[in-house]
Write an enzyme that holds these catalytic residues in place. Sequence first.
Site, PDB file in Angstrom:
ATOM      1  N   HIS A 261       0.822  -1.208   0.000  1.00 42.19           N
ATOM      2  CA  HIS A 261       0.000   0.000   0.000  1.00 42.19           C
ATOM      3  C   HIS A 261       0.857   1.260   0.000  1.00 42.19           C
ATOM      4  O   HIS A 261       0.686   2.149  -0.851  1.00 42.19           O
ATOM      5  CB  HIS A 261      -0.903  -0.036   1.240  1.00 42.19           C
ATOM      6  CG  HIS A 261      -1.935   1.030   1.262  1.00 42.19           C
ATOM      7  ND1 HIS A 261      -3.235   0.825   0.841  1.00 42.19           N
ATOM      8  CD2 HIS A 261      -1.888   2.333   1.651  1.00 42.19           C
ATOM      9  CE1 HIS A 261      -3.929   1.940   0.966  1.00 42.19           C
ATOM     10  NE2 HIS A 261      -3.137   2.868   1.467  1.00 42.19           N
ATOM     11  N   GLU A 262       1.788   1.342   0.943  1.00 38.93           N
ATOM     12  CA  GLU A 262       2.588   2.563   1.055  1.00 38.93           C
ATOM     13  C   GLU A 262       3.558   2.714  -0.113  1.00 38.93           C
ATOM     14  O   GLU A 262       3.921   3.827  -0.482  1.00 38.93           O
ATOM     15  CB  GLU A 262       3.332   2.588   2.383  1.00 38.93           C
ATOM     16  CG  GLU A 262       2.434   2.525   3.616  1.00 38.93           C
ATOM     17  CD  GLU A 262       1.352   3.600   3.620  1.00 38.93           C
ATOM     18  OE1 GLU A 262       1.603   4.710   3.108  1.00 38.93           O
ATOM     19  OE2 GLU A 262       0.243   3.323   4.135  1.00 38.93           O
ATOM     20  N   HIS A 265       1.810   4.667  -2.749  1.00 36.37           N
ATOM     21  CA  HIS A 265       1.895   6.098  -2.454  1.00 36.37           C
ATOM     22  C   HIS A 265       3.270   6.646  -2.828  1.00 36.37           C
ATOM     23  O   HIS A 265       3.396   7.717  -3.429  1.00 36.37           O
ATOM     24  CB  HIS A 265       1.668   6.332  -0.957  1.00 36.37           C
ATOM     25  CG  HIS A 265       0.238   6.278  -0.528  1.00 36.37           C
ATOM     26  ND1 HIS A 265      -0.748   7.045  -1.105  1.00 36.37           N
ATOM     27  CD2 HIS A 265      -0.371   5.560   0.458  1.00 36.37           C
ATOM     28  CE1 HIS A 265      -1.909   6.802  -0.498  1.00 36.37           C
ATOM     29  NE2 HIS A 265      -1.713   5.906   0.441  1.00 36.37           N
TER      30      HIS A 265
END
Length: 492
Positions: A261-262, A265
């Site tokens: 997920h990160e 980003h």
Amino acid sequence: MTDAYHALEAHFARRSALQGALGILNWDSRTMMLPAASPARADQIAALEGAVHSALLDPHLPDWLAAADDDFGLDEWQRANLAEMKREVDLAQALPADLVEANARAASQCEIIWRTAKAEKDFRLLLPSLSVVLDRQREIAAALAGTLGCGLYDALHEQYEPGSRVAEFGPLFDDYAAFLPGFLAAAEERQAAEPAPDPFEGPFPLETQRRMAADLAARIGFTGRLDASLHAFCGGATGDVRITTRFDEDNFFKALKSALHETGHALYEMARPAAWQSQPVGLARGLGVHESQSLTFDMQVGRHPAFLEWLAPYLARTFGREGEAWSADNLRRRFRQVQRSFIRVDADEVTYPAHVILRWRLEQALIEGQMELADLPDAWNQGMRDLLGITPPDDALGCMQDIHWPSGAWGYFPTYTLGAMMAAQLFDTARKELPDLEGQIGRAEFGDLVAWLGDKVHRWGRRLSTRELMVQATGKPLDAAIFKAHLQARYL
């Protein structure tokens, strides 16, 4: 090109440098700082927040903006940059400097108290400091609403997803809340008809998990620093993008999910338009778009059957395990599980929007004065019963689980589900335009997908609006039906 525009670019470049320093300071506060240092750090962060804000109150800015607006020699990027400059100046000038500093100080102090209150599962410990944060957020909302010509909640949401309004996304969320009961029941029925996934029995050494998270992030394309924190996030500064993940010795899936997920980003931050890194137009379009990038790798890729064929033997090697639990089929069954759970960050794709809808409804009611903060735990529990039919046993699993409200991020939550809808639409288009995408995902090769996202999303910064970005990338504005179709294909 006028001297006024050059002066504006130089001014915003200096402000960008201050924001970078603030980003690193916030990073240190959340990953390495001792609790005893929190009062001094709160003052430091407040001072930097004040300096960043004051840069937009420079008395020269109105004249420079007016002069630059009359310059017909600006190209499309410069025009877009000028529009973003005007927007930031207008919003900043609506906020008194003392309010900005007071909000930053209140949020820094409340965030530290939140850690203790959550550990002790007692909302009463948090209530006084969170009340101060809410008061500051209401003041900010009132100030911004007048400038933007919108409602109080929309004014706060604007800070995270520019141009987005409750009138547009509210019906989508309410529609999903109505769609969820029947769909969730159907998914649970399918789930009950097949064998339950075999358990993954720990412990799983934390250092092994750290190496796994770092390796997966690097395979996707991340080249920055990875740390541990209570709440996973992406941060840092221009040229120094960083991520954290969270580790649980009994459950490596938390580290796996947050690493994917990160990293999504981080890729967005790493690939923003290089020529405009220090300018407003070079920033990410909005947090909904940002979330679409993280969810592309977390959910669209990370749960894709082809990726699981690769991931299963990788995990078995990493943790030195064998057996049916470590098969791709078992991973598929685990990742297709739906569960009416208390924790947003651990929720599956189907129920996650319900967690977001609950928070949106509550924070809007609090900002607009329709409920009292002291009533939040009860209202939260009732909302969980209404949406998912479950009641949290304590405040830590209920209204105190997220860092957002204590840290002053009110109006943020809708971006998560907006991002999920965007991710489904972007990935649907990528599959059509990248013929070998499934094969590449099955080999853990992400270069073409990352390049596609770079071309369609990352390189545009804020040059395009969210609607323009989605139309250019996928051929249509955000279409929530694509997200529902994705869920139906995966879970039924």
